[in-house]
Structure formats: structure tokens, C-alpha cells
Design a protein around this motif. Structure first.
Motif, PDB file in Angstrom:
ATOM      1  N   ALA A 137      -3.144  -4.545  12.913  1.00 29.17           N
ATOM      2  CA  ALA A 137      -2.291  -4.464  14.242  1.00 29.17           C
ATOM      3  C   ALA A 137      -2.126  -3.011  14.625  1.00 29.17           C
ATOM      4  CB  ALA A 137      -1.020  -4.756  14.283  1.00 29.17           C
ATOM      5  N   ILE A 138      -1.720  -2.047  13.830  1.00 30.37           N
ATOM      6  CA  ILE A 138      -1.737  -0.669  14.208  1.00 30.37           C
ATOM      7  C   ILE A 138      -2.964  -0.011  14.688  1.00 30.37           C
ATOM      8  CG2 ILE A 138      -1.353   1.728  13.071  1.00 30.37           C
ATOM      9  CD1 ILE A 138       0.717   0.327  11.229  1.00 30.37           C
ATOM     10  N   LYS A 139      -4.318  -0.369  14.133  1.00 29.80           N
ATOM     11  CA  LYS A 139      -5.469  -0.099  14.482  1.00 29.80           C
ATOM     12  C   LYS A 139      -5.822  -0.456  16.135  1.00 29.80           C
ATOM     13  CE  LYS A 139      -7.058   0.191  10.074  1.00 29.80           C
ATOM     14  NZ  LYS A 139      -8.143  -0.450   9.042  1.00 29.80           N
ATOM     15  N   LYS A 140      -5.325  -1.839  16.243  1.00 27.97           N
ATOM     16  CA  LYS A 140      -5.574  -2.735  17.506  1.00 27.97           C
ATOM     17  C   LYS A 140      -4.792  -2.053  18.352  1.00 27.97           C
ATOM     18  CE  LYS A 140      -5.535  -7.082  19.376  1.00 27.97           C
ATOM     19  NZ  LYS A 140      -5.133  -8.402  19.418  1.00 27.97           N
ATOM     20  N   TYR A 141      -3.626  -1.636  18.162  1.00 24.87           N
ATOM     21  CA  TYR A 141      -2.648  -0.869  19.200  1.00 24.87           C
ATOM     22  C   TYR A 141      -2.534   0.444  18.857  1.00 24.87           C
ATOM     23  CZ  TYR A 141      -1.718  -5.765  20.150  1.00 24.87           C
ATOM     24  OH  TYR A 141      -1.887  -7.173  20.641  1.00 24.87           O
ATOM     25  N   PRO A 142      -3.360   1.333  19.404  1.00 25.50           N
ATOM     26  CA  PRO A 142      -3.269   2.759  19.082  1.00 25.50           C
ATOM     27  C   PRO A 142      -2.045   3.548  19.688  1.00 25.50           C
ATOM     28  CG  PRO A 142      -4.746   2.422  20.948  1.00 25.50           C
ATOM     29  CD  PRO A 142      -4.238   0.982  20.661  1.00 25.50           C
ATOM     30  N   ASN A 143      -1.305   3.055  20.442  1.00 22.73           N
ATOM     31  CA  ASN A 143       0.069   3.788  20.852  1.00 22.73           C
ATOM     32  C   ASN A 143       1.377   3.126  19.882  1.00 22.73           C
ATOM     33  OD1 ASN A 143      -1.200   5.134  22.964  1.00 22.73           O
ATOM     34  ND2 ASN A 143      -1.106   3.270  24.202  1.00 22.73           N
ATOM     35  N   ALA A 144       0.973   2.710  18.984  1.00 22.17           N
ATOM     36  CA  ALA A 144       1.994   2.623  17.796  1.00 22.17           C
ATOM     37  C   ALA A 144       2.426   3.870  17.396  1.00 22.17           C
ATOM     38  CB  ALA A 144       1.446   1.584  16.566  1.00 22.17           C
ATOM     39  N   THR A 145       3.600   4.034  17.047  1.00 18.73           N
ATOM     40  CA  THR A 145       4.109   5.536  16.953  1.00 18.73           C
ATOM     41  C   THR A 145       4.408   5.480  15.254  1.00 18.73           C
ATOM     42  OG1 THR A 145       6.211   5.242  17.621  1.00 18.73           O
ATOM     43  CG2 THR A 145       4.483   6.301  19.353  1.00 18.73           C
ATOM     44  N   LEU A 146       4.888   4.289  14.756  1.00 16.41           N
ATOM     45  CA  LEU A 146       5.806   4.142  13.307  1.00 16.41           C
ATOM     46  C   LEU A 146       4.589   3.918  12.225  1.00 16.41           C
ATOM     47  CD1 LEU A 146       8.624   2.041  14.561  1.00 16.41           C
ATOM     48  CD2 LEU A 146       8.743   4.611  14.378  1.00 16.41           C
ATOM     49  N   LYS A 147       4.944   4.258  11.181  1.00 18.97           N
ATOM     50  CA  LYS A 147       4.040   4.250  10.103  1.00 18.97           C
ATOM     51  C   LYS A 147       4.010   2.619   9.562  1.00 18.97           C
ATOM     52  CE  LYS A 147       4.871   8.780   8.768  1.00 18.97           C
ATOM     53  NZ  LYS A 147       5.492   9.598   7.507  1.00 18.97           N
ATOM     54  N   LEU A 148       3.138   2.353   8.684  1.00 16.07           N
ATOM     55  CA  LEU A 148       2.992   0.955   8.130  1.00 16.07           C
ATOM     56  C   LEU A 148       4.246   0.480   7.387  1.00 16.07           C
ATOM     57  CD1 LEU A 148       0.896  -1.289   7.622  1.00 16.07           C
ATOM     58  CD2 LEU A 148      -0.070   0.036   5.655  1.00 16.07           C
ATOM     59  N   ASP A 149       4.661   1.603   6.686  1.00 16.91           N
ATOM     60  CA  ASP A 149       5.894   1.143   5.950  1.00 16.91           C
ATOM     61  C   ASP A 149       7.052   0.930   6.622  1.00 16.91           C
ATOM     62  OD1 ASP A 149       4.344   1.249   3.403  1.00 16.91           O
ATOM     63  OD2 ASP A 149       4.954   3.277   3.091  1.00 16.91           O
ATOM     64  N   ASP A 150       7.242   1.461   7.959  1.00 13.43           N
ATOM     65  CA  ASP A 150       8.295   1.707   8.791  1.00 13.43           C
ATOM     66  C   ASP A 150       8.010   0.081   9.322  1.00 13.43           C
ATOM     67  OD1 ASP A 150       9.015   4.003   8.491  1.00 13.43           O
ATOM     68  OD2 ASP A 150       7.804   4.702  10.083  1.00 13.43           O
ATOM     69  N   PHE A 151       7.010  -0.434   9.610  1.00 16.09           N
ATOM     70  CA  PHE A 151       7.058  -1.816  10.273  1.00 16.09           C
ATOM     71  C   PHE A 151       7.043  -2.836   9.360  1.00 16.09           C
ATOM     72  CE2 PHE A 151       4.089   0.310  13.371  1.00 16.09           C
ATOM     73  CZ  PHE A 151       4.862   0.106  14.592  1.00 16.09           C
ATOM     74  N   TYR A 152       6.863  -2.558   8.023  1.00 18.55           N
ATOM     75  CA  TYR A 152       7.153  -3.591   6.824  1.00 18.55           C
ATOM     76  C   TYR A 152       8.401  -3.755   6.763  1.00 18.55           C
ATOM     77  CZ  TYR A 152       6.964  -6.199   2.770  1.00 18.55           C
ATOM     78  OH  TYR A 152       7.119  -6.905   1.727  1.00 18.55           O
ATOM     79  N   SER A 153       9.376  -2.254   6.567  1.00 15.69           N
ATOM     80  CA  SER A 153      10.633  -2.434   6.368  1.00 15.69           C
ATOM     81  C   SER A 153      11.573  -2.790   7.494  1.00 15.69           C
ATOM     82  CB  SER A 153      11.285  -0.899   5.920  1.00 15.69           C
ATOM     83  OG  SER A 153      11.168  -0.062   7.039  1.00 15.69           O
ATOM     84  N   MET A 154      11.205  -2.725   8.602  1.00 14.39           N
ATOM     85  CA  MET A 154      11.933  -3.229   9.707  1.00 14.39           C
ATOM     86  C   MET A 154      11.774  -4.751   9.881  1.00 14.39           C
ATOM     87  SD  MET A 154      10.414  -0.486  12.607  1.00 14.39           S
ATOM     88  CE  MET A 154      11.237  -0.813  14.067  1.00 14.39           C
TER      89      MET A 154
END
Length: 161
Positions: free
Chosen positions: A51-68
């Protein structure tokens, strides 16, 4: 009455009860993470990474999304019967910076909810979970419904619900 019909009448309730117990037990075991817990996290991280690759304007890190997603999931659980911890949801939504962050968080949260028998746990996406919680009469923040507050938090950063 035939012998087969008598057997069906005699044993059908027992078989139905046994199947019901099996389904509930399986659902509880899945909910507790007794099946494939390590693979589940790997799958969630893989989907979030894509998803991060698909949406290049994502500003947070992978671990941030997981913890959120994990924190929001925990906030929605009401194991102690106190209801949703709406402040925890608000805090996590405030961490978002862009529309793409919101999209990736929804995907990550949605992956966490997959895999449970829908009859027992009714897996939902993040938007549906927020809307469902807002329908509960007791979820208010300063006189505003939960959904309204969530939308306001997102709109402050130009993010559309």
C-alpha cells in the motif's frame, strides 16, 4: 416411523450442538491468535508495504501504520465492557499527514481484521468500524458524535474521510 427417521430425530440436536461448539471454539481460538499468529503479522506488513508503494504520498513508516492499526483495533475492543477508547482512536488519527496515509492505514487495519469467521466477529474496515461505533449513543466527545470528531481531525489536515 422408519428407523432412519428415528435416528435422525434422536441425534440431529446433538450433531447440531457439536457443530456449534466447534465453530465457536474455532472462532475464539482465531480471535486469540492461536492459529498462524506470526504469519498474520507478516501478511499485514506485506499488504501495508504494498500500500505504501501504491500511495507514494504516504509519509509514515511501515511500523507506524502497523502500530496505529494495532492501537485502533485495541481501542475498539471492549473486553472490560467500558466501550471504545475514543481518545486513543483520535490520537492515532492525528498522526496522519496525508490522504495517502489515511488510505494505507485503512488497508493495514483491514488486514488485521481478516481471517475471523464473519458470523462470529463481523470483520470490518476502518471506516465501517468508526461509523458503527458512532451509532452507539454513548460514544460522544464534547457533545459531538464519534464519527464527527474523527472527520474533523482528518479534515484539519485536508484528509477526506
Amino acid at each position: 416411523m422408519s428407523k432412519n427417521k428415528e435416528l435422525v430425530i434422536k441425534y440431529a440436536p446433538r450433531v447440531a450442538l457439536g457443530l456449534g461448539v466447534a465453530v465457536v471454539s474455532y472462532g475464539v481460538a482465531r480471535k486469540l491468535g492461536l492459529f498462524g499468529k506470526k504469519d498474520k503479522k507478516k501478511d499485514i506488513l506485506e499488504k501495508a508495504s504494498n500500500a505504501i508503494k501504491k500511495y507514494p504520498n504516504a509519509t509514515l513508516k511501515l511500523d507506524d501504520f502497523y502500530s496505529m492499526a494495532d492501537a485502533i483495533n485495541e481501542a475498539f475492543k471492549s473486553v472490560d465492557f467500558t466501550g471504545t477508547d475514543e481518545q486513543a482512536v483520535y490520537d492515532e488519527l492525528r498522526r496522519l499527514n496525508t490522504q495517502d496515509d489515511w488510505r494505507v492505514l485503512q488497508i493495514t487495519y483491514g488486514e488485521r481484521k481478516k481471517g475471523f469467521p464473519p458470523v462470529l466477529f463481523d470483520p470490518k474496515g476502518l471506516k465501517a468500524s468508526i461509523i458503527d461505533e458512532s451509532d452507539d449513543y454513548y460514544v460522544f466527545s464534547k457533545g459531538k458524535k464519534f464519527l464527527s470528531v474523527c472527520k474533523e481531525i482528518l479534515e484539519e489536515k485536508g484528509i477526506k474521510f
